[in-house]
Design a protein around this motif. Structure first.
Motif: not given
Length: 508
Positions: A196-201
């Motif tokens: 999720v953190a990777r996609q939000v970035e």
């Protein structure tokens, strides 16, 4: 020492210490072991070892150190061991039950994939067998993922441009991220939180590329509380740095607390701004202090559009929230599907009817300050040397654009930001697919793409997949089609015709 152990010592043929099959005698103390050897049909009162321990010791195959279910003998105290060897005619019901239990655990481990070899886990994680399909003759052939992704992209493009819908240029979006204990699940590799953190970035960078006049804020849910990670702002690097510095999961998620927080924050937004919330939810429940249905009605009254992307399963309360506020609700199937769902929120959504009224907004175009000049930054409240911009109204120094002046409240943008925002109002028409009948006639088709000048022919001089602009009739490859509609927002063929007409008019 018990009678059984004395019998053992008396019958032992080793000079100093007895040995147990499969074990070195140095690792055991013979004075503390109750052992019975080759006793048949006798009542063994001194037999104190349980059937489970006998089964585990008897099944050990390690020459140097005995192991019990993966434990080294260093962690065991041999002084407390009672051992029985070669006992016949004794009840072994408990022993058989224990062996069945451990066999079942080993089978479960193999089913869960922990017993696979490294190369097996690689193929299982990548699911490479799904990249194959049968042709007309029944033979296996790889799927052309490039063509499939382009077809999906064109379907989304036609849906988006099917009708001329008014969209908002200035968006105020809060991203609510679930960092409860459910985000630590490893169904997404390496975990839901990391994915999720990777996609939000990636979403933050894409959002500001398509909406340069908009602002984003971050809210995280953990321990039943909603924490405001970053306030609304236009700096993608500041949001990404704050998010990556707060990665961690704990407690439960409270959807109501997150909605209450963003309602209070978005209530201060001007009327011309479009208020949106994107929720990335991992949990299967919500731990709320009150009635969440009242909070949903408050979001609806404040004209806040709420969209949810689930990572586990569909929840009624999330679906009800999206239906009431006019948002979208989807459940991601895998990481690739999650990326597509997140990036679908980067283009501006249709404007709510109450916000569809045209508004005049005051904006300032600040000038960049000279290098080497020392001034106090109004946004960071500290002295900085060179760089930055000067507000045309109050002459305050700011660091980044676009933003609002902290002193006078004027919206500050640059002319490229304003120009990039208008491609949503005047989108390029979707290019037309070239029919197979036209592809068969090679004399009517160009050999190279008009955009990148690469060949449009496949090996064997067979025509490849290509599209044509409905206005200028120029042909483009699939990569240029996506690049023109997503990044360039101008057709090179149409621009070249426009420039040639301008030059001819000037010469005439």
């Amino acid at each position: 020492m018990t009678a059984s152990s004395s019998s053992l010592l008396g019958s032992s043929r080793i000079g100093s210490r007895p040995t147990i099959p499969g074990l070195y005698s140095d690792s055991l103390n013979p004075t503390s072991i109750s052992f019975s050897s080759n006793l048949r049909g006798l009542s063994l009162k001194s037999h104190q070892m349980t059937a489970s321990s006998s089964s585990l010791w008897g099944s050990s195959r390690i020459a140097s150190r005995p192991t019990i279910a993966g434990l080294h003998s260093d962690s065991l105290n041999p002084r407390s061991i009672s051992f029985s060897s070669n006992l016949r005619g004794l009840p072994l019901k408990e022993m058989n039950n224990e062996e069945k239990r451990f066999n079942q655990e080993e089978e479960d481990e193999e089913e869960n994939g922990r017993g696979r070899e490294a190369w097996e886990r690689t193929y299982a994680d990548e699911r490479s067998w799904e990249s194959l399909q049968e042709d007309e003759s029944g033979l296996l052939r790889p799927i052309d993922n490039k063509t499939l992704s382009h077809a999906q992209y064109r379907r989304r493009l036609r849906t988006a441009t099917a009708a001329r819908i008014q969209k908002g240029l200035i968006r105020y979006l809060y991203i609510i991220i679930d960092f409860s204990r459910a985000a630590a699940e490893m169904d997404y590799k390496p975990s839901r939180m990391v994915v999720v953190a990777r996609q939000v970035e990636a979403f933050i960078r894409e959002f500001f590329d398509q909406n340069p006049l908009s602002q984003i804020g971050l809210v995280i849910l953990k321990d039943g509380v909603a924490h405001c990670l970053t306030d609304l702002g236009g700096s993608p690097e500041a949001h990404i740095k704050a998010l990556m510095g707060k990665l961690g999961t704990s407690g439960d998620a409270s959807l109501q607390n997150g909605l209450d927080l963003v309602c209070d924050l978005l209530n201060q937004i001007p009327s011309y701004g479009h208020r949106e919330v994107l929720i990335l939810y991992s949990a299967l429940s919500t731990c709320d202090p009150g009635d969440i249905l009242e909070t949903i009605q408050k979001c609806k009254a404040f004209k806040i559009r709420c969209s949810v992307i689930g990572l586990s399963a569909e929840l009624y309360i999330c679906k009800h929230l999206c239906q009431e506020t006019g948002g979208m609700y989807f459940v991601a199937l895998d990481e690739l599907h999650l990326k597509e769902l997140v990036l679908e929120h980067a283009p501006p959504p249709p404007a709510i009817a109450e916000f569809a009224v045209a508004n005049l907004i005051k904006m300032g175009f600040p000038q960049r300050t000279a290098e080497g000049v020392i001034s106090i930054c109004s946004c960071h409240k500290e002295a900085k040397v060179g760089g930055g911009y000067t507000c045309p109204r109050c002459k305050a120094r700011i660091c980044e654009l676009p933003t609002e002046c902290c002193i006078c409240g004027l919206t500050l943008v640059s002319s490229p930001h304003l120009a990039r925002s208008y491609h949503h109002l005047f989108p390029i028409r979707p290019f037309d697919d070239i029919s197979p009948s036209v592809l068969k006639d090679l004399h009517k088709l160009p050999n190279n793409c008009f955009g990148c000048q690469l060949s449009l022919l496949n090996p064997g001089n067979l025509p490849g997949s290509q599209v044509a602009c409905p206005n200028c009739k120029q042909h483009f490859c699939l990569d240029c089609d996506i690049y023109i509609h997503e990044s360039l927002h101008n057709c090179p063929g149409c621009e070249s015709l426009r420039n040639s007409k301008t030059i001819s008019d000037m010469e005439g």
